[in-house]
Structures are given as structure tokens and as C-alpha cells.
Design a protein around this motif. Sequence first.
Motif, PDB file in Angstrom:
ATOM      1  N   SER A   1      33.935  33.781  39.846  1.00 31.05           N
ATOM      2  CA  SER A   1      33.619  34.773  38.831  1.00 31.05           C
ATOM      3  C   SER A   1      34.780  35.733  38.605  1.00 31.05           C
ATOM      4  O   SER A   1      35.506  36.102  39.532  1.00 31.05           O
ATOM      5  CB  SER A   1      32.393  35.571  39.268  1.00 31.05           C
ATOM      6  N   SER A   2      34.915  36.191  37.365  1.00 28.86           N
ATOM      7  CA  SER A   2      35.919  37.209  37.056  1.00 28.86           C
ATOM      8  C   SER A   2      35.593  38.541  37.728  1.00 28.86           C
ATOM      9  O   SER A   2      36.455  39.420  37.810  1.00 28.86           O
ATOM     10  CB  SER A   2      36.014  37.401  35.539  1.00 28.86           C
ATOM     11  N   PHE A   3      34.367  38.715  38.207  1.00 25.14           N
ATOM     12  CA  PHE A   3      33.994  39.929  38.937  1.00 25.14           C
ATOM     13  C   PHE A   3      34.361  39.854  40.418  1.00 25.14           C
ATOM     14  O   PHE A   3      34.190  40.839  41.137  1.00 25.14           O
ATOM     15  CB  PHE A   3      32.483  40.175  38.821  1.00 25.14           C
ATOM     16  N   SER A   4      34.828  38.707  40.884  1.00 34.33           N
ATOM     17  CA  SER A   4      35.027  38.524  42.322  1.00 34.33           C
ATOM     18  C   SER A   4      36.058  39.490  42.902  1.00 34.33           C
ATOM     19  O   SER A   4      35.934  39.933  44.043  1.00 34.33           O
ATOM     20  CB  SER A   4      35.435  37.078  42.631  1.00 34.33           C
ATOM     21  N   PHE A   5      37.104  39.824  42.107  1.00 44.55           N
ATOM     22  CA  PHE A   5      38.070  40.830  42.565  1.00 44.55           C
ATOM     23  C   PHE A   5      37.352  42.121  42.960  1.00 44.55           C
ATOM     24  O   PHE A   5      37.615  42.712  44.004  1.00 44.55           O
ATOM     25  CB  PHE A   5      39.045  41.189  41.436  1.00 44.55           C
ATOM     26  N   VAL A   6      36.458  42.556  42.088  1.00 46.89           N
ATOM     27  CA  VAL A   6      35.795  43.839  42.278  1.00 46.89           C
ATOM     28  C   VAL A   6      34.992  43.843  43.570  1.00 46.89           C
ATOM     29  O   VAL A   6      35.118  44.747  44.404  1.00 46.89           O
ATOM     30  CB  VAL A   6      34.890  44.148  41.071  1.00 46.89           C
TER      31      VAL A   6
ATOM     32  N   GLY B   1      45.927  33.664  36.416  1.00 44.86           N
ATOM     33  CA  GLY B   1      47.195  34.145  36.948  1.00 44.86           C
ATOM     34  C   GLY B   1      47.214  34.049  38.451  1.00 44.86           C
ATOM     35  O   GLY B   1      46.594  33.154  39.030  1.00 44.86           O
ATOM     36  N   HIS B   2      47.910  34.985  39.098  1.00 42.59           N
ATOM     37  CA  HIS B   2      48.018  34.931  40.554  1.00 42.59           C
ATOM     38  C   HIS B   2      46.957  35.815  41.185  1.00 42.59           C
ATOM     39  O   HIS B   2      46.955  37.031  40.993  1.00 42.59           O
ATOM     40  CB  HIS B   2      49.403  35.360  41.029  1.00 42.59           C
ATOM     41  N   GLY B   3      46.026  35.170  41.902  1.00 45.30           N
ATOM     42  CA  GLY B   3      45.006  35.872  42.661  1.00 45.30           C
ATOM     43  C   GLY B   3      45.281  35.667  44.138  1.00 45.30           C
ATOM     44  O   GLY B   3      46.255  36.179  44.677  1.00 45.30           O
ATOM     45  N   PHE B   4      44.435  34.853  44.813  1.00 46.29           N
ATOM     46  CA  PHE B   4      44.775  34.495  46.194  1.00 46.29           C
ATOM     47  C   PHE B   4      45.813  33.381  46.217  1.00 46.29           C
ATOM     48  O   PHE B   4      46.465  33.145  47.221  1.00 46.29           O
ATOM     49  CB  PHE B   4      43.531  34.159  47.022  1.00 46.29           C
ATOM     50  N   THR B   5      45.939  32.651  45.135  1.00 44.16           N
ATOM     51  CA  THR B   5      47.082  31.800  44.808  1.00 44.16           C
ATOM     52  C   THR B   5      47.062  31.713  43.282  1.00 44.16           C
ATOM     53  O   THR B   5      46.581  32.638  42.651  1.00 44.16           O
ATOM     54  CB  THR B   5      46.994  30.423  45.516  1.00 44.16           C
ATOM     55  N   ASP B   6      47.553  30.659  42.649  1.00 44.75           N
ATOM     56  CA  ASP B   6      47.390  30.549  41.194  1.00 44.75           C
ATOM     57  C   ASP B   6      45.923  30.267  40.893  1.00 44.75           C
ATOM     58  O   ASP B   6      45.359  29.283  41.397  1.00 44.75           O
ATOM     59  CB  ASP B   6      48.283  29.436  40.645  1.00 44.75           C
ATOM     60  N   ASN B   7      45.307  31.094  40.069  1.00 43.19           N
ATOM     61  CA  ASN B   7      43.855  31.040  39.912  1.00 43.19           C
ATOM     62  C   ASN B   7      43.394  31.171  38.474  1.00 43.19           C
ATOM     63  O   ASN B   7      44.094  31.709  37.622  1.00 43.19           O
ATOM     64  CB  ASN B   7      43.193  32.183  40.700  1.00 43.19           C
ATOM     65  N   PHE B   8      42.160  30.669  38.258  1.00 38.66           N
ATOM     66  CA  PHE B   8      41.399  30.925  37.041  1.00 38.66           C
ATOM     67  C   PHE B   8      40.023  31.410  37.452  1.00 38.66           C
ATOM     68  O   PHE B   8      39.310  30.721  38.192  1.00 38.66           O
ATOM     69  CB  PHE B   8      41.272  29.665  36.192  1.00 38.66           C
ATOM     70  N   PHE B   9      39.660  32.614  37.000  1.00 40.86           N
ATOM     71  CA  PHE B   9      38.352  33.184  37.274  1.00 40.86           C
ATOM     72  C   PHE B   9      37.649  33.415  35.937  1.00 40.86           C
ATOM     73  O   PHE B   9      38.238  33.945  35.004  1.00 40.86           O
ATOM     74  CB  PHE B   9      38.462  34.523  38.025  1.00 40.86           C
ATOM     75  N   ILE B  10      36.370  33.068  35.862  1.00 38.11           N
ATOM     76  CA  ILE B  10      35.669  33.020  34.579  1.00 38.11           C
ATOM     77  C   ILE B  10      34.544  34.050  34.499  1.00 38.11           C
ATOM     78  O   ILE B  10      33.890  34.360  35.501  1.00 38.11           O
ATOM     79  CB  ILE B  10      35.111  31.594  34.353  1.00 38.11           C
ATOM     80  N   ARG B  11      34.341  34.591  33.293  1.00 34.35           N
ATOM     81  CA  ARG B  11      33.206  35.485  33.062  1.00 34.35           C
ATOM     82  C   ARG B  11      31.905  34.677  33.127  1.00 34.35           C
ATOM     83  O   ARG B  11      31.857  33.527  32.674  1.00 34.35           O
ATOM     84  CB  ARG B  11      33.311  36.148  31.690  1.00 34.35           C
ATOM     85  N   PRO B  12      30.842  35.272  33.664  1.00 31.03           N
ATOM     86  CA  PRO B  12      29.563  34.546  33.741  1.00 31.03           C
ATOM     87  C   PRO B  12      29.122  33.955  32.407  1.00 31.03           C
ATOM     88  O   PRO B  12      28.634  32.823  32.344  1.00 31.03           O
ATOM     89  CB  PRO B  12      28.582  35.615  34.224  1.00 31.03           C
ATOM     90  N   LYS B  13      29.319  34.691  31.322  1.00 29.86           N
ATOM     91  CA  LYS B  13      28.811  34.250  30.023  1.00 29.86           C
ATOM     92  C   LYS B  13      29.621  33.113  29.412  1.00 29.86           C
ATOM     93  O   LYS B  13      29.220  32.553  28.394  1.00 29.86           O
ATOM     94  CB  LYS B  13      28.771  35.423  29.045  1.00 29.86           C
ATOM     95  N   ASP B  14      30.757  32.751  30.030  1.00 31.42           N
ATOM     96  CA  ASP B  14      31.594  31.699  29.471  1.00 31.42           C
ATOM     97  C   ASP B  14      31.391  30.332  30.123  1.00 31.42           C
ATOM     98  O   ASP B  14      31.967  29.341  29.669  1.00 31.42           O
ATOM     99  CB  ASP B  14      33.078  32.084  29.600  1.00 31.42           C
ATOM    100  N   VAL B  15      30.590  30.271  31.179  1.00 35.26           N
ATOM    101  CA  VAL B  15      30.430  29.002  31.894  1.00 35.26           C
ATOM    102  C   VAL B  15      29.679  27.979  31.037  1.00 35.26           C
ATOM    103  O   VAL B  15      30.162  26.865  30.806  1.00 35.26           O
ATOM    104  CB  VAL B  15      29.717  29.199  33.240  1.00 35.26           C
TER     105      VAL B  15
END
Length: 270
Positions: free
Chosen positions: A151-156, A187-201
Motif C-alpha cells: 500500500s502507498s500508506f505503508s510508509f506512514v 521509486g526507492h523505498g526499501f529498495t526499488d519499489n512500487f506502492f499502490i493506493r487502495p483505490k487503484d488495485v
Amino acid sequence: MADSVEIVKKFYDETVHYEWDRLDRHKVEYELSKRYMNRYIKPNDSVLDLGGGPGKYSLYLSELGCDVTLADLSQNNVDFAMNKAQEFELPLNSICIDSRDLSAFEDGHFDHVLCMGPMYHLKEENDRVKTINECLKKLKPNGTLFVAFVSSFSFVWDYLISNPGMILTDERKSELNIILDDVNFSGHGFTDNFFIRPKDVLPFFEKFELEKLHLVNCESFLYLREPELLKQSPEVITAWLDLAEQVCEREDLMSLAEHFMYIGRKYKDK
């Protein structure tokens, strides 16, 4: 993309033991995911575990009696999984492979495909589409596809749990602003990453020949209190998991997830 693949491969080659232990630290994700797998995957079924890492799900399904093939970008993960299979005296097939090219496998061979890692790292939309199309080619008609996203919220949630003071550093504050910008992260998270918004799955899967079965919040509402929960007795943990399972598909709880799992059935005539 070639550089990104090497970055991801190097990351997982160097973190095999950490990745093996991850699902012990995040037991909620593991247990809820297994419960949904158990609804569809039965003994003697053939399973491709694509991006299966060091083999937690592969070995679980092999023990269940499935014919499992683990495929991963990291050779160190593949080797580790095969050593674990030997240690546990479980049958397991394996191959080191890029998720965007599954030509090593016969089309229509597998009853189920798990794609529980590649979507975390494929930053380009066309690579994500290519991977799902490859998975579908290898599935039998009526086969089930399990696809995990971060999730794109996972950082938070991660920063809030692990180190709230990170919000005072410029780099981390910029990442946390994703919750304000309401965008997917590539972009770069814990490595190169893609994180998605819940509404886009779900919109992502509309382009594929799939019947949607479930969209699961793999942590339900438990993620922010998981460390405290896992200190409780097995009976308490199980009772909370039972409750969490009953609401983990609710749309209003999706933003609480760190991981989502989409489960779909390949159309019979495709």
C-alpha cells in the motif's frame, strides 16, 4: 529497467534470512493470506509461487500436498528455499527467473499462481501488465491468481510504528507527504519499489480476463498493534485473527493495510 532489476536482485540476495523471518514478525499478514489460499488451493494442485523469496508459502503449500514450483529473481533465495525443503523433507521445484518472462513453463500448466512479490518492485505499468499476462498464460482455465501489492500508506504506518521521529528528517518527511498528495509511489523505498493506493488495485485488473474473487487487506485492522498482539497467548492471537478475517475485505478498512492481495479466477474459455 535493467538497473532496477539488478538493484532488487542484489537487495534480496543480501537479505535472505531477514526475508525468511519477515513473516514471523508479520504473522497477521501470513496467517490471513494462508486462510484465503486454503479456500482455493487443495492437496495435489499444481502451484507456481512467483517471487516466492526464501519459500515460506512454497513450503507451506508443499506440506499441504501440492506440487509447488518456487520461482524467484534472487538465486540466493532459491538456494535457501531448496535447502529448507531438504531440511524439512518436502518436495519442491525451483527456478531463478524474471517475472516478466515465464516462457520456461508450459502454458496452462498450473492450477494456481501466486504473484506475491513482483508487484512490489515493478515500477513501470507495462512491466506490471506483462507480469500478470505471463501469469495468466501459465494458469489453467478456471485457475486462481493471487497477487500481492504494498500500500502507498505503508510508509506512514511503518514510520509511525518503528521510529516516529523520522518525520523530522527531510527525506522521510517527503515520503510521508504521499498521504497528502494521494498518489502511488514509484521509486526507492526499501529498495526499488512500487506502492499502490487502495483505490487503484481493482481498476488495474479490469484489463485482464479475470473474475474478481476477493480484494483482501492482509493485515485487516491489526497492523498498527501487531507487535503487542503477537506477545499474547496463541488463543488470544487466533481470536483476533478470526475477527480480522471477517472484515478484511471491507473497503473502509483498506487504508489500514500494508499489503493487499487480489484473488481472481481465470475465465474458463481463455
